[in-house]
Write a protein that holds these residues in place. Structure first.
Motif, PDB file in Angstrom:
ATOM      1  N   PRO A   1       1.057  -1.342  -0.022  1.00 34.08           N
ATOM      2  CA  PRO A   1       0.398   0.225   0.183  1.00 34.08           C
ATOM      3  C   PRO A   1       0.893   1.505  -0.306  1.00 34.08           C
ATOM      4  O   PRO A   1       1.723   1.414   0.591  1.00 34.08           O
ATOM      5  CB  PRO A   1      -0.370  -0.070   1.333  1.00 34.08           C
ATOM      6  CG  PRO A   1      -0.388  -1.803   1.504  1.00 34.08           C
ATOM      7  CD  PRO A   1       0.778  -2.274   1.244  1.00 34.08           C
ATOM      8  N   GLN A   2       0.502   2.673  -0.672  1.00 32.56           N
ATOM      9  CA  GLN A   2       1.630   3.650  -0.988  1.00 32.56           C
ATOM     10  C   GLN A   2       1.499   4.150   0.185  1.00 32.56           C
ATOM     11  O   GLN A   2       1.938   5.048   0.739  1.00 32.56           O
ATOM     12  CB  GLN A   2       0.598   4.387  -1.751  1.00 32.56           C
ATOM     13  CG  GLN A   2       1.050   6.001  -1.738  1.00 32.56           C
ATOM     14  CD  GLN A   2       2.196   5.567  -2.626  1.00 32.56           C
ATOM     15  OE1 GLN A   2       2.432   4.633  -3.474  1.00 32.56           O
ATOM     16  NE2 GLN A   2       3.903   6.032  -2.086  1.00 32.56           N
ATOM     17  N   ALA A   3       0.549   4.584   1.244  1.00 38.48           N
ATOM     18  CA  ALA A   3       0.143   4.198   3.270  1.00 38.48           C
ATOM     19  C   ALA A   3       1.544   4.004   3.728  1.00 38.48           C
ATOM     20  O   ALA A   3       1.941   4.820   4.699  1.00 38.48           O
ATOM     21  CB  ALA A   3      -0.644   4.371   3.767  1.00 38.48           C
TER      22      ALA A   3
ATOM     23  N   LEU B   1       4.620   2.764   1.875  1.00 36.77           N
ATOM     24  CA  LEU B   1       5.746   3.261   1.753  1.00 36.77           C
ATOM     25  C   LEU B   1       5.821   4.802   2.138  1.00 36.77           C
ATOM     26  O   LEU B   1       6.654   5.065   1.897  1.00 36.77           O
ATOM     27  CB  LEU B   1       5.394   3.470   0.164  1.00 36.77           C
ATOM     28  CG  LEU B   1       5.419   2.293  -0.554  1.00 36.77           C
ATOM     29  CD1 LEU B   1       5.048   2.064  -2.372  1.00 36.77           C
ATOM     30  CD2 LEU B   1       6.005   0.792  -0.400  1.00 36.77           C
ATOM     31  N   ASP B   2       4.406   5.481   2.110  1.00 37.98           N
ATOM     32  CA  ASP B   2       5.499   6.719   2.611  1.00 37.98           C
ATOM     33  C   ASP B   2       5.219   6.852   3.707  1.00 37.98           C
ATOM     34  O   ASP B   2       6.043   7.930   4.197  1.00 37.98           O
ATOM     35  CB  ASP B   2       4.329   7.533   2.832  1.00 37.98           C
ATOM     36  CG  ASP B   2       3.002   7.986   0.855  1.00 37.98           C
ATOM     37  OD1 ASP B   2       3.912   8.040   0.485  1.00 37.98           O
ATOM     38  OD2 ASP B   2       2.089   8.694   0.757  1.00 37.98           O
TER      39      ASP B   2
ATOM     40  N   GLU C   1       9.154   5.841   3.373  1.00 39.88           N
ATOM     41  CA  GLU C   1      10.178   7.350   3.907  1.00 39.88           C
ATOM     42  C   GLU C   1       9.656   8.039   4.877  1.00 39.88           C
ATOM     43  O   GLU C   1      11.391   8.500   5.615  1.00 39.88           O
ATOM     44  CB  GLU C   1       9.290   7.595   2.629  1.00 39.88           C
ATOM     45  CG  GLU C   1       9.659   9.240   1.824  1.00 39.88           C
ATOM     46  CD  GLU C   1       9.694   9.539   0.957  1.00 39.88           C
ATOM     47  OE1 GLU C   1      10.133  10.657   0.354  1.00 39.88           O
ATOM     48  OE2 GLU C   1       8.158   8.997   0.327  1.00 39.88           O
TER      49      GLU C   1
ATOM     50  N   ASN D   1       2.087  14.893   0.631  1.00 43.26           N
ATOM     51  CA  ASN D   1       1.566  14.119   0.534  1.00 43.26           C
ATOM     52  C   ASN D   1       1.414  13.008   1.501  1.00 43.26           C
ATOM     53  O   ASN D   1       0.126  12.442   1.546  1.00 43.26           O
ATOM     54  CB  ASN D   1       2.217  13.570  -0.612  1.00 43.26           C
ATOM     55  CG  ASN D   1       2.981  12.840  -0.519  1.00 43.26           C
ATOM     56  OD1 ASN D   1       3.824  12.734   0.360  1.00 43.26           O
ATOM     57  ND2 ASN D   1       2.930  11.783  -1.352  1.00 43.26           N
TER      58      ASN D   1
ATOM     59  N   ARG E   1      -0.389  11.397   4.926  1.00 42.66           N
ATOM     60  CA  ARG E   1      -1.615  11.051   4.530  1.00 42.66           C
ATOM     61  C   ARG E   1      -2.096  11.333   6.240  1.00 42.66           C
ATOM     62  O   ARG E   1      -1.125  11.332   7.806  1.00 42.66           O
ATOM     63  CB  ARG E   1      -2.510   9.855   4.922  1.00 42.66           C
ATOM     64  CG  ARG E   1      -1.336   8.630   5.926  1.00 42.66           C
ATOM     65  CD  ARG E   1      -1.467   7.079   5.539  1.00 42.66           C
ATOM     66  NE  ARG E   1      -0.467   6.356   6.844  1.00 42.66           N
ATOM     67  CZ  ARG E   1       0.563   6.991   6.596  1.00 42.66           C
ATOM     68  NH1 ARG E   1       1.264   7.568   5.678  1.00 42.66           N
ATOM     69  NH2 ARG E   1       1.907   5.809   7.441  1.00 42.66           N
TER      70      ARG E   1
END
Length: 291
Positions: free
Chosen positions: A242-244, A246-247, A250, A266, A268
């Motif tokens: 999920p992108q969440a 990955l964010d 990071e 960006n 969340r």
């Protein structure tokens, strides 16, 4: 030089000195006299937990009531008024930035303190790319060797001079009983962990497991029982992550490395995988194949 010429020369020198002095005057944001940041210091840069006594560390200069202490990342047990650190109550294996803001001023002083122990960096490991091992970071310094002997004993036993990972602990749960494969130096074999059925006989895509790793090190902690929470994820392919997540990985990397302040634009607001500024638990993301 005549007396009159000397008098004119002296006046010019005095005026130049006055102008120079005004240009060098220190201005402190928020007004007031500048605070000497050398007063923000501790007797050492690294401290270790103890199994036999409390470890409380005070700033070398008493700054109680003179300002506010803050820390980044979260995890250091520090009194925001006195700067006293409770080492045993802090998250170990991390380097912390301590800042002090004097009362009535925007001036910020900073220093760094490490709480000894191990950490695991958030990361993505793709098994079919031969990324199968996840090792610990000691005392917050990548590449710093653990205080372990070079060779493990033949029978797998440990002594007072060896590191001991996945040890008996108050929870009564050993990671090896759950299928995790970990060496005496804290290195996880992720391929064997998956093959051991840790994520199911047929690994479940998107499965996550929260565990607590207990360990002992023959350093200045004197083999005190230490621990670190870990969260493992399993995905079939990189595209399944999920992108969440990955964010969050990071942001955690930025937080640990102090490479930049704040959160990405960006990042969340809702459904956060982990609260901001919190470095634990580390996320170890196991991916079966690249695509």
């Amino acid at each position: 030089m005549s007396p009159k010429q000397f008098s004119v020369f002296a006046s010019i020198v005095a005026m130049a000195f006055l102008i120079f002095s005004c240009d060098k005057e220190v201005e402190v944001p928020g007004g007031g006299a500048a605070f000497d940041c050398n007063q923000l210091s501790y007797s050492d840069t690294i401290y270790y937990i103890s199994a036999t006594q409390s470890v409380l560390v005070s700033p070398q200069t008493n700054l109680e009531g003179q300002g506010t202490f803050e820390v980044s990342p979260d995890g250091l047990a520090i009194d925001t008024n006195t700067g006293v650190i409770d080492v045993n109550a802090s998250e170990t294996g991390l380097k912390y930035k301590i800042t002090f803001t004097p009362t009535g001023s925007n001036q910020v002083c900073e220093t760094f303190v490490t709480i000894g122990g191990v950490n695991y960096l958030d990361g993505i490991y793709v098994l079919d790319q031969n990324e199968t091992l996840a090792g610990p970071i000691y005392n917050g310094v990548p590449g710093l060797p653990l205080p372990c002997p070079d060779d493990d004993s033949d029978d797998g036993s440990s002594d007072d001079d060896s590191c001991d990972f996945d040890v008996e602990n108050p929870s009564g749960i050993l990671l090896e009983d759950l299928g995790f494969e970990i060496s005496s130096k804290g290195v996880f074999d992720l391929l064997e962990t998956v093959e051991n059925g840790t994520f199911g006989a047929i690994p479940v895509n998107g499965e996550s497991l929260d565990v607590e790793l207990y360990y002992k090190l023959p350093d200045l902690s004197s083999n005190a029982l230490n621990s670190i929470p870990l969260r493992f994820f399993y995905y079939e392919t990189v595209a399944d992550i999920p992108q969440a997540l990955l964010d969050d990985i990071e942001e955690k990397s930025d937080l640990i490395n102090e490479s930049r302040s704040g959160n990405s634009l960006n990042f969340r607001v809702m459904n956060e995988t982990r609260p901001r500024r919190v470095p634990r638990p580390p996320f170890i993301v196991i991916v079966a194949r690249l695509e």
